[in-house]
Write a protein that holds these residues in place. Structure first.
Motif: not given
Length: 182
Positions: A25-26, A28-29, A33, A48, A51-52, A111, A128, A131
């Motif tokens: 996920y990190w 991908y994020d 972005s 970040t 958040y992941a 975010k 978000s 996804s």
């Protein structure tokens, strides 16, 4: 669930799944972005990654709820559509309140979705949540079975060692992230 020579430990599956999906996920994020919003600078920072990790934990929670719905019985059929809808709702709810918590604890919103489609106070947005639901689908139907199969080829002792290493690294990161953010 037995596969191959050894049996997988449910705990090891959860911990390894959490780590795998947090990392994916990190990636991908950060990449999405960067591609979608070109002025975005590639960042490897505590926020970040934290958040992941939050997303990875949400995936485990949603998968567990989905599994419990499947065991509950006849009234609700656990279909992929239910998983996606449930994931959007769970992640949206948790992300909104995680954003509030970050703002109260660290003084900023991790975010800011202010300019994005269907956002709520800039804290969550349709993009978000959708996804995340796609990642939840990948976790439940692809990653989790692969993790179970991979771990089943290892002995319980090695499964526990892998889980312990992931837990220790996660705790060390969380401690350093909180110090950095605080």
């Amino acid at each position: 669930m037995a596969c191959g020579k050894f049996k997988t430990s449910g705990f090891s599956v959860y911990i390894t799944g959490f780590f795998l999906m947090s990392v994916l996920y990190w990636i991908y994020d950060v990449v999405s972005s960067w591609l979608i919003y070109p002025p975005y600078k590639l960042q490897i920072d505590a926020a970040t990654v934290l958040y992941a990790m939050f997303a990875g934990a949400c995936m485990l929670l949603a998968a567990q709820i989905f599994r419990l719905i499947g065991k509950a019985g006849k009234d609700i059929n656990p279909t992929p559509i239910l998983l996606i809808v449930m994931s959007v709702v769970i992640f949206g709810f948790l992300e909104y309140f995680m954003s509030l918590g970050f703002e109260k604890l660290f003084g900023y919103i991790p975010k800011n979705y202010g300019g994005r489609l269907f956002n709520i106070n800039g804290r969550i947005c349709c993009e978000s949540c959708v996804s995340f639901a796609a990642f939840e689908f990948i976790y439940v139907y692809v990653a989790n079975p692969l993790v179970r199969t991979g771990l089943s080829k290892l002995g319980r002792a090695l499964q526990r060692i892998i889980s312990a290493v992931i837990i220790i690294l996660t705790l060390l990161f969380l401690i350093s992230a909180v110090k950095f953010l605080g």
